[in-house]
Design a protein around this motif. Structure first.
Motif, PDB file in Angstrom:
ATOM      1  N   ASN A  26     -37.273  62.551 -26.548  1.00  0.00           N
ATOM      2  CA  ASN A  26     -38.110  61.298 -26.756  1.00  0.00           C
ATOM      3  C   ASN A  26     -39.542  61.342 -26.559  1.00  0.00           C
ATOM      4  O   ASN A  26     -40.202  60.658 -25.560  1.00  0.00           O
TER       5      ASN A  26
ATOM      6  N   HIS B 159     -33.562  61.962 -29.204  1.00  0.00           N
ATOM      7  CA  HIS B 159     -33.981  60.739 -28.443  1.00  0.00           C
ATOM      8  C   HIS B 159     -32.923  59.829 -28.534  1.00  0.00           C
ATOM      9  O   HIS B 159     -31.886  60.093 -29.163  1.00  0.00           O
TER      10      HIS B 159
ATOM     11  N   ASP C 294     -33.351  53.705 -25.884  1.00  0.00           N
ATOM     12  CA  ASP C 294     -34.727  54.249 -25.251  1.00  0.00           C
ATOM     13  C   ASP C 294     -35.606  52.712 -25.114  1.00  0.00           C
ATOM     14  O   ASP C 294     -36.032  52.423 -26.298  1.00  0.00           O
TER      15      ASP C 294
ATOM     16  N   ILE D 181     -36.867  54.560 -30.307  1.00  0.00           N
ATOM     17  CA  ILE D 181     -36.417  55.727 -31.137  1.00  0.00           C
ATOM     18  C   ILE D 181     -37.232  55.858 -32.211  1.00  0.00           C
ATOM     19  O   ILE D 181     -37.276  56.913 -32.962  1.00  0.00           O
TER      20      ILE D 181
ATOM     21  N   GLY E 264     -39.721  58.819 -32.432  1.00  0.00           N
ATOM     22  CA  GLY E 264     -39.038  60.155 -32.393  1.00  0.00           C
ATOM     23  C   GLY E 264     -38.766  60.403 -33.921  1.00  0.00           C
ATOM     24  O   GLY E 264     -38.990  61.269 -34.507  1.00  0.00           O
TER      25      GLY E 264
END
Length: 407
Positions: free
Chosen positions: A277, A341, A345, A350, A353
């Protein structure tokens, strides 16, 4: 006007007194005194307004000054929170221990199993021997910081593996506000392959490394710290190959260390990257955080944009210019890269990433994990993480490894 002049004089006096009390610090001293920074900005605005004729006669421009000042205060407050968030686990060198001292906001996410909470040492948590290591900070360091500290965990030792003990070391960097224990749960898998050794270390201002509780680096010292740790393992410990692994700001650090401080070739220090991440860049990260949390407060879009812009400006003053992963990602190849990732999140979206992965050159691989929060890839999808890291380590072991110049 007299009232404004009096206020300006008072604030300027506060600013001077604050500066005189802290005149023993070098160019990093502004990192330590957020109140002084706020006073400085307010004094500058007040002085400018008091000398401007438009302040007396033009209401529109006066309102503009008020709006600018309000956004600057908001940006300064947000920047202070981002540098020292509630989960910031500051330097504990004075305590001289990490054992079973949980970081702020710890909710068991480092737990190894039902019996082991991940808050001890490699010996107490995993039953493996380790060595306390001290090594110099890299080229970017905050005032007074000179030494970084960590745990060196030797590879699996037996008669058949003695010849490969120096083949591979995995240097692991924790996220912002955390410490070296964040990755204890990864150690057993990492040591299982090629008799790999693992080096867990604390960044400056974290854990037992040097620091004065001055907070997260925000794309300043992270890459320098990671590069210093990797070079120490390769030069002083004599490892043939070194892989850098990190999560969150630690992931930003490993990408910057490899793409900015290191150079691919026969003298390279870092031979592979595992980044969980990773944030894309400082401005984008700040902007996304302001939008995510501002939306929860029902702030209008334009207000969130302006707060994000002024927060970035304040971080620029407090932490200097950023060294962004987005500027380093294309320089990592031909060394293998793995980006992981969580799709859910809520801290680093994401998309960060994904965009870094798209910008990277081959060889590269990724792992996007559904229903996974920030830094929980290993916990949510351990089999996927183990398979992807094993594939990357296989690729690294097929390379010759770099031979850097001496320290």
């Amino acid at each position: 006007m007299a009232t404004l002049t009096t206020t300006t004089t008072t604030v300027t006096s506060m600013m001077i007194n604050s500066k005189s009390n802290n005149n023993n610090n070098d160019h990093y001293s502004s990192f330590e005194y957020t109140p002084f920074f706020s006073q400085l900005m307010f004094a500058s605005l007040a002085i400018s307004a008091s000398t401007s004729s438009c302040f007396q006669y033009d209401n529109f421009q006066w309102y503009l000054w008020v709006i600018m000042f309000t956004h600057l205060v908001a940006g300064s407050i947000v920047a202070s929170v981002l540098i020292r968030p509630s989960f910031y686990n500051g330097n504990r060198k004075k305590a001289q221990q990490l054992l079973h001292l949980p970081p702020p906001d710890y909710s068991g996410e480092w737990r190894i199993d039902e019996r082991r909470d991940g808050l001890g040492t490699p010996k107490t948590e995993l039953g493996v021997d380790f060595e306390e290591v001290e090594f110099p900070c890299g080229s970017i360091r905050m005032a007074g910081n000179a030494t970084l500290r960590g745990w060196f965990i030797p590879g699996n030792n037996n008669d058949k593996q003695e010849q490969v003990d120096k083949e591979l070391c995995i240097v692991v960097c924790h996220g912002g506000g955390r410490d070296r224990r964040q990755h204890l749960r990864h150690v057993p898998h990492l040591r299982r392959h090629y008799g790999a050794s693992v080096f867990l270390f604390d960044k400056q201002e974290h854990g037992l490394s040097d620091g004065k509780q001055r907070g997260i680096g925000w794309f300043s010292y992270e890459g320098s710290d990671v590069y210093a740790a990797c070079k120490y393992m390769k030069v002083r410990y004599g490892f043939k190959r070194v892989v850098a692994m990190g999560t969150s700001f630690g992931a930003a650090g490993v990408l910057v260390a490899c793409g900015t401080y290191d150079e691919a070739g026969r003298h390279q220090v870092i031979d592979g990257i595992i980044a969980e991440n990773p944030p894309h860049s400082r401005y984008r990260f700040v902007r996304d955080l302001c939008h995510m949390h501002g939306a929860n407060l029902c702030l209008p879009h334009v207000l969130r944009e302006w707060i994000g812009l002024f927060t970035y400006f304040c971080l620029l003053c407090l932490r200097g210019g950023p060294i962004n992963p987005s500027d380093a990602i294309h320089k990592i190849a031909p060394r293998p890269l793995l980006i992981t990732h969580g799709e859910k999140d809520s801290i680093v979206p994401i998309s960060h990433g994904m965009d870094l992965f798209e910008a990277a050159q081959h060889p590269k691989d990724h792992l996007w994990v559904p229903d996974c929060e920030h830094t929980h890839v290993f916990d949510v999808d351990p089999s996927g993480w183990k398979e992807k890291t094993r594939t990357l380590l296989d690729a690294v072991m097929q390379s010759d490894g770099g031979r850097p110049h001496v320290l």
